[in-house]
Design an enzyme around this catalytic site. Structure first.
Site, short mmCIF file in Angstrom:
data_model
loop_
_atom_site.label_atom_id
_atom_site.label_comp_id
_atom_site.label_asym_id
_atom_site.label_seq_id
_atom_site.Cartn_x
_atom_site.Cartn_y
_atom_site.Cartn_z
CD GLN A 146 -0.55 2.94 4.69
OE1 GLN A 146 -1.16 1.87 4.67
NE2 GLN A 146 -1.16 4.09 4.93
CG ASN A 184 -9.64 -10.13 3.08
OD1 ASN A 184 -10.41 -9.92 4.02
ND2 ASN A 184 -8.78 -11.14 3.09
CE1 TYR A 224 -1.34 -6.32 11.22
CE2 TYR A 224 -3.40 -7.43 10.65
CZ TYR A 224 -2.50 -6.39 10.47
OH TYR A 224 -2.76 -5.42 9.52
CE LYS A 268 -1.97 -2.85 11.83
NZ LYS A 268 -1.31 -1.62 11.34
NE ARG A 309 -11.80 -13.97 5.54
CZ ARG A 309 -10.53 -14.34 5.59
NH1 ARG A 309 -9.64 -13.70 4.87
NH2 ARG A 309 -10.16 -15.34 6.36
CB ILE A 329 -0.98 -0.02 1.19
CG1 ILE A 329 -1.99 -1.17 0.99
CG2 ILE A 329 -1.73 1.31 1.33
CD1 ILE A 329 -2.80 -1.53 2.20
CE LYS A 381 0.79 -8.24 2.16
NZ LYS A 381 -0.62 -7.85 2.34
#
Length: 335
Positions: A98, A190, A160, A164, A230, A22, A199
């Site tokens: 990011q 997603n 994770y 956040k 999703r 991103i 990645k």
């Protein structure tokens, strides 16, 4: 395409994680639309270091920045000396944060919290000192096992997602203060699209399924994939949300998705149609039961209201736009 009326020319912009998926897309958005902006990319570029799960500690890759004309700094957001240098050497107008450990299977909780939570607050303090608007990446992983995808109903099921939530809690506490800047957290659902390839195993299943199909393999789906739904969002809509978050009607934490839940089965069907290759499907047991979200669907009413955000890409449209890059990657990086 410009997403709001802000003139970013002559503005100084920090993008952490700028060699990642991103972040690099953001860097090129500014370069292409505002060539007189000063873009500083900070990234902990990849090395051979790995986590205990065998995955790389950093996915930042120079190829994501080929053609970039701004400033590139290799460094770790946990490095206090580096952050002090950034604070002293620049005067940022906007900070797009990011950078994170985004691998949901990472077991090193100590490093996860230090990197995702503590370093965020350090950067937020720089933003306040510089009078820079802060836009940061939160995640739909915060919702975990929740059945309500709205801020305040988070139920993370991995470290994770927890990290956040803690970032969002920091934001909420700072927003109680009388600040001259805006702070916007974006809960990405997603995401898929160009510049995610490096990645590796954590890239979207869109690109992974596509390359299985192009190899002539039968795409492997988890059993019951038609019922695993999703909210898949194309990268251009993520960039739109980030840019609109620079001038929000109200600071806060917002979902960024399409509000449409689609299945992994849908992805394979659309890919095989667009690639004009029919390889069938193979079903395998899901080894992630217990730490796996079986349903996500963003409630974007507040995102629409306060950011003027409106998704432009359906899953069909996003995959179709992505196909040329998927083919290029397959030819140049996979084969």
């Amino acid at each position: 395409m410009k997403y709001n009326d802000i003139n970013f020319n002559k503005k100084t912009i920090l993008i952490t994680g700028g060699a990642g998926f991103i972040g690099s897309n953001l860097a090129f958005y500014f370069q292409e639309n505002y060539p007189n902006s000063k873009v500083v990319v900070l990234d902990c570029f990849r090395s051979g270091e790995i986590f205990s799960n065998g995955n790389l500690k950093s996915f930042g890759h120079f190829k994501n920045l080929l053609g970039f004309k701004g400033i590139v700094i290799s460094g770790d957001i946990n490095d206090k000396k580096l952050l002090k240098e950034l604070e002293n050497n620049y005067k940022f107008d906007y900070i797009f944060h990011q950078a994170a450990i985004s691998d949901t299977t990472v077991g090193e909780q100590d490093l996860m919290i230090k990197t995702n939570v503590n370093a965020y607050e350090d950067l937020l303090k720089i933003a306040i000192k510089h009078n820079a608007n802060m836009i940061y990446a939160s995640s739909a992983a915060t919702y975990g096992d929740s059945n309500r995808f709205e801020v305040g109903y988070e139920l993370p099921n991995n470290a994770y997602g927890f990290s956040k939530v803690m970032m969002d809690n920091i934001t909420a506490s700072y927003l109680k203060k009388d600040l001259d800047i805006s702070i916007v957290g974006l809960k990405y659902f997603n995401v898929y699209g160009p510049k995610e390839f490096f990645k590796n195993k954590t890239a979207s299943m869109v690109v992974q399924f596509a390359h299985q199909i192009l190899k002539g393999l039968t795409p492997k789906l988890f059993e019951g994939s038609d019922k695993i739904l999703r909210d898949f969002i194309y990268i251009d809509d993520i960039i739109q949300a980030n840019i609109k978050a620079c001038n929000p009607k109200k600071s806060g934490i917002y979902n960024v998705g399409t509000s449409k839940a689609r299945s992994f089965e849908d992805i394979v069907n659309i890919l095989q149609k667009e690639l004009k290759i029919e390889n069938g499907k193979e079903y395998i047991q899901n080894p992630f039961v217990g730490s796996y979200q079986f349903f996500t669907q963003a409630n974007i009413e507040k995102t629409r209201e306060y950011l003027d955000y409106e998704p432009n890409f359906s899953l069909e449209e996003g995959i179709k736009a992505y196909i040329p890059e998927i083919k290029r990657l397959f030819k140049e990086e996979v084969k």
